[in-house]
Design a protein around this motif. Structure first.
Motif, PDB file in Angstrom:
ATOM      1  N   ASN A  48       0.837  -1.198   0.000  1.00 57.01           N
ATOM      2  CA  ASN A  48       0.000   0.000   0.000  1.00 57.01           C
ATOM      3  C   ASN A  48       0.878   1.256   0.000  1.00 57.01           C
ATOM      4  OD1 ASN A  48      -2.489   1.507   0.227  1.00 57.01           O
ATOM      5  ND2 ASN A  48      -1.891   1.894   2.353  1.00 57.01           N
ATOM      6  N   PHE A  49       1.930   1.241   0.820  1.00 56.81           N
ATOM      7  CA  PHE A  49       2.848   2.380   0.863  1.00 56.81           C
ATOM      8  C   PHE A  49       3.499   2.598  -0.505  1.00 56.81           C
ATOM      9  CE2 PHE A  49       7.174   4.000   1.217  1.00 56.81           C
ATOM     10  CZ  PHE A  49       6.925   5.235   1.783  1.00 56.81           C
ATOM     11  N   ILE A  50       3.964   1.513  -1.129  1.00 56.21           N
ATOM     12  CA  ILE A  50       4.596   1.624  -2.451  1.00 56.21           C
ATOM     13  C   ILE A  50       3.613   2.203  -3.461  1.00 56.21           C
ATOM     14  CG2 ILE A  50       5.506   0.305  -4.406  1.00 56.21           C
ATOM     15  CD1 ILE A  50       6.765  -1.591  -2.352  1.00 56.21           C
ATOM     16  N   GLY A  76      11.127   6.266   7.098  1.00 53.98           N
ATOM     17  CA  GLY A  76      11.254   4.976   7.768  1.00 53.98           C
ATOM     18  C   GLY A  76      10.557   3.868   6.994  1.00 53.98           C
ATOM     19  N   LYS A  77       9.341   4.156   6.514  1.00 55.57           N
ATOM     20  CA  LYS A  77       8.598   3.161   5.730  1.00 55.57           C
ATOM     21  C   LYS A  77       9.329   2.857   4.417  1.00 55.57           C
ATOM     22  CE  LYS A  77       3.933   3.941   7.478  1.00 55.57           C
ATOM     23  NZ  LYS A  77       3.637   2.572   7.866  1.00 55.57           N
ATOM     24  N   LEU A  78       9.881   3.888   3.801  1.00 58.63           N
ATOM     25  CA  LEU A  78      10.632   3.704   2.565  1.00 58.63           C
ATOM     26  C   LEU A  78      11.869   2.839   2.825  1.00 58.63           C
ATOM     27  CD1 LEU A  78      10.919   4.328  -0.431  1.00 58.63           C
ATOM     28  CD2 LEU A  78      12.033   6.477   0.197  1.00 58.63           C
ATOM     29  N   ASN A  79      12.573   3.108   3.908  1.00 61.37           N
ATOM     30  CA  ASN A  79      13.752   2.307   4.259  1.00 61.37           C
ATOM     31  C   ASN A  79      13.373   0.863   4.552  1.00 61.37           C
ATOM     32  OD1 ASN A  79      15.573   4.388   3.896  1.00 61.37           O
ATOM     33  ND2 ASN A  79      15.476   5.042   6.027  1.00 61.37           N
ATOM     34  N   ASP A  80      12.212   0.651   5.196  1.00 59.08           N
ATOM     35  CA  ASP A  80      11.738  -0.708   5.475  1.00 59.08           C
ATOM     36  C   ASP A  80      11.490  -1.473   4.176  1.00 59.08           C
ATOM     37  OD1 ASP A  80      11.840  -0.262   8.192  1.00 59.08           O
ATOM     38  OD2 ASP A  80       9.675   0.080   8.407  1.00 59.08           O
ATOM     39  N   VAL A  81      10.867  -0.813   3.209  1.00 60.74           N
ATOM     40  CA  VAL A  81      10.588  -1.452   1.921  1.00 60.74           C
ATOM     41  C   VAL A  81      11.900  -1.766   1.204  1.00 60.74           C
ATOM     42  CG1 VAL A  81       9.613  -1.090  -0.388  1.00 60.74           C
ATOM     43  CG2 VAL A  81       8.279  -0.470   1.638  1.00 60.74           C
ATOM     44  N   ILE A  82      12.814  -0.826   1.222  1.00 58.86           N
ATOM     45  CA  ILE A  82      14.115  -1.029   0.568  1.00 58.86           C
ATOM     46  C   ILE A  82      14.822  -2.235   1.181  1.00 58.86           C
ATOM     47  CG2 ILE A  82      16.429  -0.036   0.288  1.00 58.86           C
ATOM     48  CD1 ILE A  82      14.962   2.717  -0.002  1.00 58.86           C
ATOM     49  N   SER A  88      20.551  -3.052   0.534  1.00 63.72           N
ATOM     50  CA  SER A  88      21.094  -2.543   1.792  1.00 63.72           C
ATOM     51  C   SER A  88      21.680  -1.159   1.568  1.00 63.72           C
ATOM     52  CB  SER A  88      22.167  -3.474   2.341  1.00 63.72           C
ATOM     53  OG  SER A  88      23.326  -3.415   1.537  1.00 63.72           O
ATOM     54  N   GLU A  89      21.792  -0.430   2.652  1.00 61.84           N
ATOM     55  CA  GLU A  89      22.397   0.893   2.569  1.00 61.84           C
ATOM     56  C   GLU A  89      23.866   0.780   2.186  1.00 61.84           C
ATOM     57  OE1 GLU A  89      21.566   3.341   5.988  1.00 61.84           O
ATOM     58  OE2 GLU A  89      19.524   2.568   6.093  1.00 61.84           O
TER      59      GLU A  89
END
Length: 123
Positions: A48-50, A76-82, A88-89
């Motif tokens: 849903n976020f994407i 934070g949500k974007l980092n979780d999806v990534i 990885s960062e």
């Protein structure tokens, strides 16, 4: 009516594997070990976020408004999806460092512009 795909075991929480596919028309059945993509393992909340993020064309302010959340929460949500997609960062930082190295070599005349473009496209 189909059920949503579950990707983790309800008993031990490990990732499930698809082992059977069946045609509802002719009843052909194929059995094997099929792998799920990283996208299939995303939660409905992440999907849903994407959807919201893409609909907003990546504009974080629009995502904030539509979801009623703060900038840090969007990040934070974007980092979780990534992370859930397996990026990885460290990979991102490595790619940025490699890009900077290519630009530095170009600036120092060590490579041509065509070579720089080829190196950057290969990343």
């Amino acid at each position: 009516m189909g059920y949503p795909l579950i990707t983790s075991c309800p008993v031990c929480s490990q990732q499930l594997k698809i082992t059977k596919l069946q045609c509802h028309h002719c009843h052909t059945t194929i059995e094997n070990d099929f792998e799920l993509t990283n996208w299939a393992a995303l939660t409905s909340e992440q999907l849903n976020f994407i959807g919201t993020f893409l609909k907003s064309r990546g504009n974080i302010k629009e995502v904030e408004k539509e979801l009623g959340i703060s900038y840090p929460t969007v990040r934070g949500k974007l980092n979780d999806v990534i992370s859930a997609l397996g990026y990885s960062e460290k990979e991102e930082a490595k790619n940025k460092t490699e890009e900077k190295n290519v630009i530095t070599m170009l600036e120092n005349g060590e490579i041509t512009a065509d070579e720089a473009l080829r190196l950057l496209k290969d990343k």
